[in-house]
Design a protein around this motif. Sequence first.
Motif, mmCIF file in Angstrom:
data_model
loop_
_atom_site.group_PDB
_atom_site.id
_atom_site.type_symbol
_atom_site.label_atom_id
_atom_site.label_comp_id
_atom_site.label_asym_id
_atom_site.label_seq_id
_atom_site.Cartn_x
_atom_site.Cartn_y
_atom_site.Cartn_z
ATOM 1 N N GLY A 1 0.801 -1.221 0.000
ATOM 2 C CA GLY A 1 0.000 0.000 0.000
ATOM 3 C C GLY A 1 0.829 1.263 0.000
ATOM 4 O O GLY A 1 0.275 2.361 0.079
ATOM 5 N N GLU A 2 2.140 1.113 -0.142
ATOM 6 C CA GLU A 2 3.054 2.255 -0.061
ATOM 7 C C GLU A 2 3.599 2.626 -1.436
ATOM 8 O O GLU A 2 4.014 1.759 -2.206
ATOM 9 N N ALA A 3 3.619 3.926 -1.722
ATOM 10 C CA ALA A 3 4.094 4.393 -3.029
ATOM 11 C C ALA A 3 5.554 4.020 -3.267
ATOM 12 O O ALA A 3 5.927 3.650 -4.391
ATOM 13 N N TRP A 4 6.380 4.101 -2.233
ATOM 14 C CA TRP A 4 7.811 3.844 -2.413
ATOM 15 C C TRP A 4 8.073 2.417 -2.890
ATOM 16 O O TRP A 4 9.003 2.183 -3.673
ATOM 17 N N TYR A 5 7.253 1.477 -2.421
ATOM 18 C CA TYR A 5 7.427 0.084 -2.840
ATOM 19 C C TYR A 5 7.236 -0.060 -4.347
ATOM 20 O O TYR A 5 8.042 -0.679 -5.059
ATOM 21 N N TRP A 6 6.151 0.531 -4.846
ATOM 22 C CA TRP A 6 5.836 0.412 -6.272
ATOM 23 C C TRP A 6 6.753 1.274 -7.122
ATOM 24 O O TRP A 6 7.116 0.893 -8.245
ATOM 25 N N ASP A 7 7.171 2.432 -6.619
ATOM 26 C CA ASP A 7 8.141 3.249 -7.356
ATOM 27 C C ASP A 7 9.429 2.463 -7.578
ATOM 28 O O ASP A 7 9.998 2.456 -8.683
ATOM 29 N N ILE B 1 -0.756 4.518 -7.487
ATOM 30 C CA ILE B 1 -0.075 5.245 -6.420
ATOM 31 C C ILE B 1 1.369 5.575 -6.767
ATOM 32 O O ILE B 1 1.982 6.438 -6.160
ATOM 33 N N SER B 2 1.908 4.902 -7.793
ATOM 34 C CA SER B 2 3.310 5.091 -8.167
ATOM 35 C C SER B 2 3.484 6.216 -9.182
ATOM 36 O O SER B 2 2.974 6.143 -10.305
ATOM 37 N N SER B 3 4.216 7.237 -8.811
ATOM 38 C CA SER B 3 4.499 8.330 -9.744
ATOM 39 C C SER B 3 5.392 7.850 -10.878
ATOM 40 O O SER B 3 5.303 8.356 -12.011
ATOM 41 N N VAL B 4 6.237 6.863 -10.597
ATOM 42 C CA VAL B 4 7.159 6.340 -11.616
ATOM 43 C C VAL B 4 6.387 5.719 -12.761
ATOM 44 O O VAL B 4 6.634 6.014 -13.942
ATOM 45 N N VAL B 5 5.429 4.840 -12.435
ATOM 46 C CA VAL B 5 4.695 4.163 -13.511
ATOM 47 C C VAL B 5 3.724 5.111 -14.201
ATOM 48 O O VAL B 5 3.520 5.027 -15.424
ATOM 49 N N ILE B 6 3.121 6.041 -13.460
ATOM 50 C CA ILE B 6 2.193 6.990 -14.089
ATOM 51 C C ILE B 6 2.928 7.879 -15.089
ATOM 52 O O ILE B 6 2.447 8.128 -16.207
ATOM 53 N N GLU B 7 4.098 8.341 -14.715
ATOM 54 C CA GLU B 7 4.888 9.160 -15.641
ATOM 55 C C GLU B 7 5.221 8.380 -16.899
ATOM 56 O O GLU B 7 5.132 8.913 -18.026
ATOM 57 N N TYR C 1 -3.999 9.120 -17.448
ATOM 58 C CA TYR C 1 -3.259 8.508 -16.347
ATOM 59 C C TYR C 1 -2.994 9.540 -15.261
ATOM 60 O O TYR C 1 -2.473 10.623 -15.539
ATOM 61 N N ILE C 2 -3.370 9.187 -14.017
ATOM 62 C CA ILE C 2 -3.267 10.107 -12.898
ATOM 63 C C ILE C 2 -2.631 9.393 -11.705
ATOM 64 O O ILE C 2 -3.031 8.275 -11.352
ATOM 65 N N GLU C 3 -1.674 10.052 -11.065
ATOM 66 C CA GLU C 3 -1.102 9.521 -9.829
ATOM 67 C C GLU C 3 -2.107 9.748 -8.696
ATOM 68 O O GLU C 3 -2.496 10.886 -8.423
ATOM 69 N N MET C 4 -2.532 8.662 -8.061
ATOM 70 C CA MET C 4 -3.552 8.803 -7.028
ATOM 71 C C MET C 4 -3.594 7.551 -6.151
ATOM 72 O O MET C 4 -3.384 6.435 -6.634
ATOM 73 N N ASP C 5 -3.879 7.769 -4.878
ATOM 74 C CA ASP C 5 -4.062 6.685 -3.910
ATOM 75 C C ASP C 5 -5.524 6.245 -3.957
ATOM 76 O O ASP C 5 -6.432 7.045 -3.767
ATOM 77 N N VAL C 6 -5.757 4.958 -4.186
ATOM 78 C CA VAL C 6 -7.121 4.448 -4.324
ATOM 79 C C VAL C 6 -7.922 4.563 -3.031
ATOM 80 O O VAL C 6 -9.153 4.548 -3.059
ATOM 81 N N THR C 7 -7.254 4.716 -1.909
ATOM 82 C CA THR C 7 -7.964 4.889 -0.644
ATOM 83 C C THR C 7 -8.321 6.349 -0.367
ATOM 84 O O THR C 7 -8.968 6.654 0.633
ATOM 85 N N HIS C 8 -7.896 7.239 -1.275
ATOM 86 C CA HIS C 8 -8.138 8.674 -1.089
ATOM 87 C C HIS C 8 -8.289 9.324 -2.473
ATOM 88 O O HIS C 8 -7.384 9.968 -2.971
ATOM 89 N N MET C 9 -9.476 9.160 -3.068
ATOM 90 C CA MET C 9 -9.715 9.641 -4.436
ATOM 91 C C MET C 9 -10.540 10.928 -4.428
ATOM 92 O O MET C 9 -11.474 11.102 -5.210
ATOM 93 N N LYS C 10 -10.196 11.849 -3.534
ATOM 94 C CA LYS C 10 -10.986 13.055 -3.347
ATOM 95 C C LYS C 10 -11.001 13.967 -4.573
ATOM 96 O O LYS C 10 -11.855 14.852 -4.683
ATOM 97 N N ALA C 11 -10.085 13.747 -5.499
ATOM 98 C CA ALA C 11 -10.076 14.556 -6.723
ATOM 99 C C ALA C 11 -11.272 14.229 -7.620
ATOM 100 O O ALA C 11 -11.609 15.006 -8.515
ATOM 101 N N PHE C 12 -11.912 13.092 -7.364
ATOM 102 C CA PHE C 12 -13.070 12.694 -8.147
ATOM 103 C C PHE C 12 -14.357 13.015 -7.393
ATOM 104 O O PHE C 12 -14.470 12.752 -6.193
ATOM 105 N N GLU C 13 -15.332 13.540 -8.103
ATOM 106 C CA GLU C 13 -16.609 13.864 -7.487
ATOM 107 C C GLU C 13 -17.425 12.605 -7.217
ATOM 108 O O GLU C 13 -17.202 11.552 -7.822
ATOM 109 N N ASP C 14 -18.375 12.715 -6.325
ATOM 110 C CA ASP C 14 -19.294 11.612 -6.054
ATOM 111 C C ASP C 14 -20.039 11.254 -7.342
ATOM 112 O O ASP C 14 -20.452 12.139 -8.105
ATOM 113 N N GLY C 15 -20.231 9.961 -7.556
ATOM 114 C CA GLY C 15 -21.030 9.512 -8.691
ATOM 115 C C GLY C 15 -20.506 9.939 -10.046
ATOM 116 O O GLY C 15 -21.286 10.267 -10.933
#
Length: 242
Positions: free
Chosen positions: A6-12, A76-82, A96-110
């Motif tokens: 669940g950590e970005a550094w792992y996937w980066d 969650i990985s900036s490396v793969v999104i780039e 393609y957007i760098e984003m944590d799936v547990t915190h998708m506040k950039a997206f509106e409801d529905g």
Amino acid sequence: MTQAYGEAWYWDKRYAKESTGTFDWYQKYESLAPLLHLYIPPTTAHRRILVVGCGNSSFSEGMSNDGYTNIVNIDISSVVIEAMQKKYSDSPHLKYIEMDVTHMKAFEDGSFDAVIDKGTLDSLLCGHNSKTNAAKMLDEVERVLKKGGVYILITYGIPAYRLRLLRESHSWAIQLHVIDKLLPGECSKHETWELTCPIPLNSDGSFRESGPLENMDVHYIYVCTKVSLITSHNTTQQLVLR
């Protein structure tokens, strides 16, 4: 032993080592296309689809080539999104957007008609704070889906466990499908169960029909439809078990 899935550094770190090529968890698009056509017809205009934990998969490219025109991919990985932004810079249907799936506040409801998850929930469940992170992810997935939208979860998780998790705090109408596990380059000689036919389940997640279904070497696909909060309990149960 838990991993830092669940950590970005792992996937980066992982994607920095895999700077070229693609990798698809569990299944490729071609294998799952008939099911997507059933629940998210590409001929329906303006379908907005979210692919979570996209990694360096070619899955969304396959969707785009098959007629889907609005596919948002997050990881969650900036490396793969780039890397994916660069690779698909000329593809208007893929974002393609760098984003944590547990915190998708950039997206509106529905704001999405469908969410596709090919191994992301599984990954969180193998990591630190697994139950908390899985609950946060499912809350966010439900929030960004439109009423009547579908969350398509491809997983190794058997019904006895995954159905319990999915039902804990959500009123999904759930259909279960299965697809044979295949090694790279392998072709299935037979299907354990027709992909587009839901498998009948009892309320506890056990199979209504015994026999080969009890010992399947398959990936499970839970198609979770977001229902209205005013939907009656009995109606939801009928949808879930049908």
